[in-house]
Design an enzyme around this catalytic site. Sequence first.
Site, PDB file in Angstrom:
ATOM      1  N   ASP A   1      34.681  47.893  40.788  1.00 62.82           N
ATOM      2  CA  ASP A   1      35.043  49.040  41.620  1.00 62.82           C
ATOM      3  C   ASP A   1      35.741  48.535  42.886  1.00 62.82           C
ATOM      4  O   ASP A   1      35.225  47.659  43.590  1.00 62.82           O
ATOM      5  CB  ASP A   1      33.787  49.839  41.995  1.00 62.82           C
ATOM      6  CG  ASP A   1      34.128  51.143  42.687  1.00 62.82           C
ATOM      7  OD1 ASP A   1      34.239  52.152  41.978  1.00 62.82           O
ATOM      8  OD2 ASP A   1      34.302  51.148  43.918  1.00 62.82           O
TER       9      ASP A   1
ATOM     10  N   ASN B   1      43.608  55.170  50.102  1.00 64.24           N
ATOM     11  CA  ASN B   1      44.456  56.312  49.756  1.00 64.24           C
ATOM     12  C   ASN B   1      44.768  57.161  50.975  1.00 64.24           C
ATOM     13  O   ASN B   1      45.912  57.580  51.185  1.00 64.24           O
ATOM     14  CB  ASN B   1      43.765  57.173  48.699  1.00 64.24           C
ATOM     15  CG  ASN B   1      44.195  56.821  47.296  1.00 64.24           C
ATOM     16  OD1 ASN B   1      45.265  56.263  47.091  1.00 64.24           O
ATOM     17  ND2 ASN B   1      43.361  57.125  46.324  1.00 64.24           N
TER      18      ASN B   1
ATOM     19  N   HIS C   1      48.783  57.909  48.298  1.00 65.55           N
ATOM     20  CA  HIS C   1      48.413  57.710  46.897  1.00 65.55           C
ATOM     21  C   HIS C   1      49.295  56.676  46.202  1.00 65.55           C
ATOM     22  O   HIS C   1      48.877  56.065  45.216  1.00 65.55           O
ATOM     23  CB  HIS C   1      48.484  59.041  46.145  1.00 65.55           C
ATOM     24  CG  HIS C   1      47.390  59.993  46.539  1.00 65.55           C
ATOM     25  ND1 HIS C   1      46.088  59.846  46.116  1.00 65.55           N
ATOM     26  CD2 HIS C   1      47.393  61.089  47.345  1.00 65.55           C
ATOM     27  CE1 HIS C   1      45.342  60.812  46.618  1.00 65.55           C
ATOM     28  NE2 HIS C   1      46.115  61.585  47.373  1.00 65.55           N
TER      29      HIS C   1
ATOM     30  N   ASP D   1      47.890  53.813  43.800  1.00 68.41           N
ATOM     31  CA  ASP D   1      48.369  53.506  42.456  1.00 68.41           C
ATOM     32  C   ASP D   1      48.750  52.046  42.332  1.00 68.41           C
ATOM     33  O   ASP D   1      48.476  51.395  41.309  1.00 68.41           O
ATOM     34  CB  ASP D   1      49.572  54.394  42.113  1.00 68.41           C
ATOM     35  CG  ASP D   1      49.174  55.851  41.915  1.00 68.41           C
ATOM     36  OD1 ASP D   1      47.968  56.121  41.788  1.00 68.41           O
ATOM     37  OD2 ASP D   1      50.082  56.703  41.903  1.00 68.41           O
TER      38      ASP D   1
ATOM     39  N   GLU E   1      38.885  54.553  40.489  1.00 68.28           N
ATOM     40  CA  GLU E   1      39.174  53.178  40.911  1.00 68.28           C
ATOM     41  C   GLU E   1      38.250  52.177  40.221  1.00 68.28           C
ATOM     42  O   GLU E   1      38.143  51.026  40.656  1.00 68.28           O
ATOM     43  CB  GLU E   1      39.026  53.051  42.437  1.00 68.28           C
ATOM     44  CG  GLU E   1      37.600  53.171  42.962  1.00 68.28           C
ATOM     45  CD  GLU E   1      37.187  54.606  43.234  1.00 68.28           C
ATOM     46  OE1 GLU E   1      36.241  54.799  44.017  1.00 68.28           O
ATOM     47  OE2 GLU E   1      37.801  55.533  42.662  1.00 68.28           O
TER      48      GLU E   1
END
Length: 443
Positions: A308, A316, A321, A325, A351
């Site tokens: 994680d 973010n 975003h 990504d 994530e």
Amino acid sequence: MPFWFTPKTSLNQRLRLGLGTMFVPLLMLATGAIISFEGALGRFDKGENVGREALFPLAHVEGLLLDLNVVASPVELSHSLTWEEYQQKSQAIKTSLERLLEFSHQDPHQFSSVQEIQRKWQRISQLCQQILDPSVAQSGKGLSHSARVELQEQLKMILQDVQRLNYRLIAFQNDANVNHAEAVRKEVRQLIAMIFGLALAIAVLFAYGLSRSITVPLKSLEDGVEKLGKGDLSHRISLAADDEFSHLAATFNLMAAKLEQSQKDLYRLATLDGLTEVYNRREFNRWLRVEVEKSQRNTDQVSLIMVDIDHFKQLNDTYGHQAGDLALCEVAQLLQREVRPGDIVCRYGGEEFAVILPKTNSDESVAIADRIRLAIAEEAIILPSLQQIEMTASLGVATFPGDAQTKEHLIKQADQALYGAKTSGRNRVHQAQQNVVETQVVV
């Protein structure tokens, strides 16, 4: 349709009534149509069998190559192969490759990579001999480490070649099915032209009724085959009459159903996550089930690492975003680089990633997890603005059957270990059942 041509009147009865002496040749024509259609369906089934027969030895080769990962391991494992065990696996691989070469004579283009796989296997065989053969290993101890490194790279490349050939064979099978459908469409069109031409010569009294009783179901067949040739595999032919044409329609519907099922099977091969291009959640569940079942049969261990990204929401919110990504893609690529050939990298959700480690015990999985953690901590995300963002990750590790007795429990144990790593400060590896590997306090 005239009263003497009811839906329950067979085509043979109509032809006897309408054509008299022409009954025999027309009946032979109808029978030939059924045989032609059945023959086309038989070729379709034969093509499917050839594709499946080629996939069986290929899957066997892949499984045996995965077993050789223990030989390529840089550390001594408790379950490493002996020279005698390797010779047995080597003979099995050689036999399967020879079987694949037999198929390559039938279609050299589709099986062109078999020779390359065989060439790489010869090199892998030489490296395994250097490592495992007592007579060779004693005289070249200094070469053992370099041989293992090269063997690991060769195994990774040959497994990639095997997987590519596997996908190519499945795609080839689907193309062959479509080609068979096109051939059937042409044969039925020729049949339609012949029967329609004969129908025009029928006596005036029965010309209209007989032509309608023949051309309507044939038009349905033509439309159905044409739609099938254009890719509408859901189309089915429904005929009210209970005659030879209804048998053709039933045969057509059976073939269309098989083609539709083949397309669904091909669709299920789209198993990658669209963003990160690693296996998606559905494939994670399937692979974990497969590996746990293998472990139960072979008494091997299988480990699961949950990964994680730390503070992903903050990343973010701060950078957008697009940066999130990029972080997900960077971690996915890093995981694929850091794991061994045969390990399975998946995106679990959000994530969070999961790495399935076949034939891996608890200590080995913790070492791999810590190597992944360090690699993520050393990796920086470079935004389009050239700004660099550092990131860390928390990891939870669990092993079957030591930490769990079912697939679901294994996921739960790894997830709880991941939660422990995050609550203990992040950027660290936690092992199931409170076996904690403290690695570094997060910055």
